[in-house]
Scaffold this motif. Structure first.
Motif, PDB file in Angstrom:
ATOM      1  N   GLN A 134      35.546  59.948  34.769  1.00 47.23           N
ATOM      2  CA  GLN A 134      35.532  60.284  33.341  1.00 47.23           C
ATOM      3  C   GLN A 134      36.262  61.575  33.004  1.00 47.23           C
ATOM      4  OE1 GLN A 134      31.870  61.843  31.793  1.00 47.23           O
ATOM      5  NE2 GLN A 134      30.953  61.978  33.818  1.00 47.23           N
ATOM      6  N   LYS A 158      33.392  54.343  25.718  1.00 52.40           N
ATOM      7  CA  LYS A 158      32.404  54.909  26.649  1.00 52.40           C
ATOM      8  C   LYS A 158      31.872  53.820  27.575  1.00 52.40           C
ATOM      9  CE  LYS A 158      31.329  59.016  24.417  1.00 52.40           C
ATOM     10  NZ  LYS A 158      32.378  59.225  23.498  1.00 52.40           N
ATOM     11  N   TRP A 216      29.747  57.953  29.306  1.00 51.94           N
ATOM     12  CA  TRP A 216      30.863  58.737  29.867  1.00 51.94           C
ATOM     13  C   TRP A 216      32.175  58.271  29.229  1.00 51.94           C
ATOM     14  CZ3 TRP A 216      29.733  57.851  35.835  1.00 51.94           C
ATOM     15  CH2 TRP A 216      28.442  58.309  36.118  1.00 51.94           C
ATOM     16  N   GLY A 217      33.026  59.239  28.884  1.00 50.51           N
ATOM     17  CA  GLY A 217      34.289  58.918  28.209  1.00 50.51           C
ATOM     18  C   GLY A 217      35.302  58.311  29.163  1.00 50.51           C
TER      19      GLY A 217
END
Ligand code: IFM
Length: 405
Positions: free
Chosen positions: A262, A290, A295-296
């Motif tokens: 991430q 996400k 989490w990106g």
């Protein structure tokens, strides 16, 4: 169309505690009920079902598999090594070899035997000797069948989560303790590295490849301000590069394993430790898709971290990259987009030798329990039935041809 090299390693990774089940002498197991967390229990029962799981991996054209050894099984009491458990792991790596898969073995993946934790854990200098003694027993037993060793998985995550942020056992919150663990783990790696090479030399075996699996985040400042750029630089150095710099200076890395998931968007509102080293900017600028843990997802970040390790001039293995999601199309999209960036980094001169998806199976995701679904293979934890996901079938096409259309 993108083509990867012919001898590229393709596969998936697991760790013993997260899949095996029944790790009765492990410190995590003792901690879970005390901390009121979901318990790992039987996990995926991979300890018994590993052959069936490896058949599935082979059927998906994997030619490599990363697993870890459960220290608490091999040495359930200090200095007492279980020949039965060592034999189990010999059988496991032979089961991979007989299916044409390269075993890649991790010696420490977050979990310790209870006796080790109760007698000072990684904070006490004697831990180095203890860890190296365990490594010796395992490597002596497995060396005829194994070429790739990871001494320690994600040391930075381990010592910060367990000794500074207080999130994982033993839930300490002390900068001094974290520093001690950091130093001891570095030393443990260095001694284990030298020992592993010595064992192979004494046995006239071809040189092994020894490294660590380093968790790396794509650290990005959320704007161009000096303080955010400085904070991003500091976080990148501390989490991603500091340990690698040290081990590379000591010439104890034959390859670098990268675990990438991430982006960390850094925004320092206050000069405090949380803003500097832990928080991810929650403002709604630079929004990203996400995973199910929030989490990106940032595939270009994998290229960024790969380029940042080019300076070491070492082979790089993507030892983990994956997504937890209930949407399998998102998983397939994730794999393809990350592989494109791996390839772009290779075109810029990074010597990437393989890609291992995290994880082969849905499994026990530490304090998050069994809810996050990372697997190429869906696991029904009640019946232990396996179901190969569509993304895994598509990934199998890349593993077979080395080509991403
Ligand atoms: O499940 C973990 C693994 O144990 C280490 N790397 C990150 C994974 C996903 O959080």
């Amino acid at each position: 169309m993108i083509r990867f090299p012919e001898n590229f390693y393709w596969g998936a990774a697991t760790s013993s505690y997260q899949v095996e089940g029944g790790c009765a002498n492990a410190d995590w197991r003792a901690w879970e009920p005390k901390a009121g967390k979901q318990q790992s229990g039987a996990a995926c029962r991979h300890y018994e079902l590993y052959e069936q799981d490896f058949d599935l991996a082979r059927g998906l054209n994997h030619n490599a598999h990363r697993l870890s050894i459960e220290w608490s099984r091999v040495e359930p009491r200090e200095g007492e090594f279980s020949q039965k458990e060592l034999q189990h792991y010999i059988d496991v790596v032979k089961a991979l070899r007989s299916r044409g898969m390269e075993p890649m073995v991790t010696l420490h993946h977050f979990v310790n035997p209870v006796w080790f934790s109760e007698s000072g854990t990684w904070g006490k200098p004697s831990c180095v000797k203890r860890f190296v003694r365990y490594c010796e027993a395992v490597v002596e037993a497995l060396s005829p069948h194994v070429r790739f060793w990871f001494t320690i998985n994600e040391p930075t995550v381990y010592f910060s989560h367990s000794f500074f942020w207080g999130l994982w056992p033993p839930q300490e919150k002390s900068f001094a303790r974290m520093r001690a663990v950091h130093d001891n783990m570095n030393q443990a790696h260095i001694e284990a590295y030298r020992l592993i090479h010595q064992i192979y030399k004494n046995a006239n075996l071809p040189k092994p490849s020894v490294g660590i699996a380093q968790h790396m985040q794509a650290v990005v400042a959320c704007d161009r301000s000096f303080r955010n750029r400085l904070a991003a630089w500091l976080r990148d150095y501390w989490y991603n590069l500091e340990v690698l710099d040290y081990l590379a200076r000591h010439k104890t890395l034959d390859f670098i394993g990268i675990n990438y998931y991430q982006r960390h968007l850094v925004h320092v509102r206050r000069w405090d430790i949380g803003d500097l080293f832990q928080q991810v900017c929650q403002d709604n600028h630079h929004p990203l898709p996400k995973n199910s843990l929030g989490w990106g997802i940032y595939p270009e970040g994998l290229e960024q971290v790969l380029l940042s390790v080019k300076k070491y001039h070492l082979p790089v293995l993507i030892s983990e990259n994956g997504i937890c999601t209930d949407d399998d199309n998102q998983r397939w999209e994730f794999i393809q987009s990350h592989l494109r960036h791996v390839h772009q980094a290779m075109e810029q001169g990074v010597n990437v030798i393989g890609y291992l998806y995290w994880s082969l199976l849905d499994n026990f995701e530490w304090t998050e329990g069994f809810t996050p679904r990372f697997g190429l293979i869906d696991v029904d934890f009640a019946s232990q039935a396996r179901r190969v996901r569509g993304s895994a079938e598509k990934f199998a096409g890349i593993c077979r041809t080395g080509v991403l259309a």
